[in-house]
Design a protein around this motif. Structure first.
Motif, mmCIF file in Angstrom:
data_model
loop_
_atom_site.group_PDB
_atom_site.id
_atom_site.type_symbol
_atom_site.label_atom_id
_atom_site.label_comp_id
_atom_site.label_asym_id
_atom_site.label_seq_id
_atom_site.Cartn_x
_atom_site.Cartn_y
_atom_site.Cartn_z
ATOM 1 N N TYR A 129 0.697 -1.264 0.008
ATOM 2 C CA TYR A 129 0.003 0.063 0.013
ATOM 3 C C TYR A 129 0.802 1.382 0.041
ATOM 4 C CZ TYR A 129 -3.751 -3.436 1.092
ATOM 5 O OH TYR A 129 -4.445 -4.576 1.123
ATOM 6 N N GLN A 180 -13.588 8.285 -2.891
ATOM 7 C CA GLN A 180 -14.201 7.587 -1.979
ATOM 8 C C GLN A 180 -13.333 6.124 -1.815
ATOM 9 O OE1 GLN A 180 -18.213 7.058 -3.037
ATOM 10 N NE2 GLN A 180 -18.504 9.357 -2.585
ATOM 11 N N ARG A 181 -13.694 5.494 -0.859
ATOM 12 C CA ARG A 181 -12.973 4.067 -0.679
ATOM 13 C C ARG A 181 -13.345 3.162 -1.565
ATOM 14 N NH1 ARG A 181 -13.673 1.279 4.963
ATOM 15 N NH2 ARG A 181 -15.835 1.722 4.445
ATOM 16 N N VAL A 241 -8.228 3.554 -4.368
ATOM 17 C CA VAL A 241 -8.291 4.028 -3.007
ATOM 18 C C VAL A 241 -8.758 2.903 -2.082
ATOM 19 C CG1 VAL A 241 -9.447 5.959 -1.828
ATOM 20 C CG2 VAL A 241 -8.750 6.200 -4.211
ATOM 21 N N PHE A 242 -7.868 2.125 -1.533
ATOM 22 C CA PHE A 242 -8.239 1.091 -0.790
ATOM 23 C C PHE A 242 -8.954 1.591 0.859
ATOM 24 C CE2 PHE A 242 -7.427 -2.474 2.235
ATOM 25 C CZ PHE A 242 -7.808 -3.479 1.421
ATOM 26 N N ASP A 243 -8.594 2.763 1.279
ATOM 27 C CA ASP A 243 -9.117 3.111 2.634
ATOM 28 C C ASP A 243 -8.815 4.612 2.640
ATOM 29 O OD1 ASP A 243 -10.700 3.014 4.668
ATOM 30 O OD2 ASP A 243 -9.029 2.165 5.952
ATOM 31 N N THR A 244 -10.031 5.222 3.475
ATOM 32 C CA THR A 244 -9.685 6.749 3.544
ATOM 33 C C THR A 244 -9.604 6.879 5.224
ATOM 34 O OG1 THR A 244 -11.999 7.193 3.928
ATOM 35 C CG2 THR A 244 -10.889 7.500 1.877
ATOM 36 N N LEU A 248 -5.184 8.969 2.829
ATOM 37 C CA LEU A 248 -5.566 7.837 2.124
ATOM 38 C C LEU A 248 -4.429 6.590 2.042
ATOM 39 C CD1 LEU A 248 -6.394 9.828 -1.159
ATOM 40 C CD2 LEU A 248 -8.232 9.141 0.703
ATOM 41 N N ARG A 249 -5.125 5.387 1.791
ATOM 42 C CA ARG A 249 -4.295 4.195 1.536
ATOM 43 C C ARG A 249 -4.669 3.953 0.111
ATOM 44 N NH1 ARG A 249 -4.124 -1.330 4.875
ATOM 45 N NH2 ARG A 249 -6.443 -0.828 5.158
#
Length: 329
Positions: free
Chosen positions: A47, A64-65, A218-221, A236-237
């Motif tokens: 990541y 967005q995720r 966008v894996f995660d916020t 972000l990730r």
């Protein structure tokens, strides 16, 4: 009395015979060697944590995720009131330094030169009057009409007026000249310093709006709009497709058959077709068990970790944590 195996089995009922046959089949299956060209593995992602070097309130989260972000797409924006003011201040300081340099290089202003010209004109008029008075006094002295003292005064006045003319001529020439080279170099350094301050302010202001440096998922916020984000804290990730890899484990007996950049194929539940892989890493250290065991055959064996990567286009079909099957083509 001797009995054959068939006679012995006749003593059991039919269900008991079927159970005994099943046990024998399982024992035979346990002794069957595993396929040496087929290994179980799972998808893993490296990541990318996206952050800003500056802190501030999260004003806008543009993604967005689960969304795929293109290269250069806006990701998030932090409030930038202080940075905008600092940038404007640096720009005005640069403008002032450049104007000062231009003024030094161009000499005095035309209005200031006009004042010097007027002084020169007055001095020239005074010198002409003094010279005329000197000629008159010389004639009067020769005729015996004036004393020598008066003639000496007239000569001194003419010399003084002539010197004033030369003085204002030199002053006008100086007014037309730029400043000395040392002063110009010093002001040029001031301009360069102001330019560096402006560049630093531009960089800090640019850090308040972050765009995607690489395309990816966008894996995660980590934050919501309105929350305060500390400097360097990831917002972000992301998972770029080139950072997707397959991790699997092979026994020691297979290790010698594998090499870096070797071609493999991948299959998984729900995959429409097999995916091509290339080995990117072969561990030099042995392990007793992989961290996630999908195959009973790998239990209590000496295994080595292998990593392989799919093409970026194929990586979009895979998900971290997904179990897969890796094979030699």
């Amino acid at each position: 009395m001797r009995y054959s195996l068939a006679d012995h089995l006749k003593q059991f009922s039919r269900p008991a015979a079927m159970a005994a046959a099943a046990v024998s089949w399982l024992a035979l299956a346990a002794c069957t060697p595993a396929n040496d060209n087929d290994w179980q593995g799972y998808v893993e992602g490296e990541y990318v944590y996206v952050a800003s070097s500056q802190g501030g309130r999260l004003d806008r989260l543009s993604v967005q995720r689960g969304q795929q972000a293109a290269l250069g797409a806006p990701l998030f924006t932090l409030e930038a009131g202080d940075e905008s003011a600092a940038r404007n201040q640096a720009q005005r300081q640069l403008n002032a330094a450049e104007a000062q340099l231009a003024d030094i290089q161009s000499g005095k202003r035309p209005q200031e030169q006009d004042v010097t010209r007027a002084q020169l004109t007055q001095a020239q008029a005074a010198a002409s009057k003094a010279a005329l008075q000197l000629r008159r006094d010389e004639l009067q002295f020769q005729a015996g009409g004036i004393a020598r003292q008066q003639l000496d005064d007239a000569r001194a006045a003419a010399q003084t007026a002539s010197a004033q003319v030369r003085q204002w001529q030199s002053q006008l020439a100086v007014d037309r000249l730029p400043s000395r080279a040392a002063q110009v170099r010093a002001q040029q350094a001031q301009v360069a310093a102001a330019q560096a301050v402006l560049e630093q302010a531009d960089w800090k202001l640019g850090q308040k709006t972050i765009n995607a440096s690489r395309a990816g998922l966008v894996f995660d916020t980590m934050y919501r709009e309105g929350e305060w984000v500390a400097a360097g804290s990831p917002v972000l990730r992301m998972l770029p497709p080139e950072n997707v890899k397959i991790r699997f484990f092979v026994p020691e007996t297979i290790l010698g058959r594998l090499r870096i950049n070797q071609a493999l194929t991948l299959s998984c539940d729900g995959c429409q077709a097999s995916v091509a892989l290339r080995i990117s890493y072969i561990s030099t250290e042995s392990e007793y068990n992989p961290p996630i065991i999908y195959s009973n055959q790998s239990r209590a064996k000496l295994v080595y970790m292998i990593e392989a990567r799919p093409a970026p286009a194929d990586a979009l079909k895979l998900h971290p944590g997904q179990p897969v099957e890796v094979k030699l083509p």
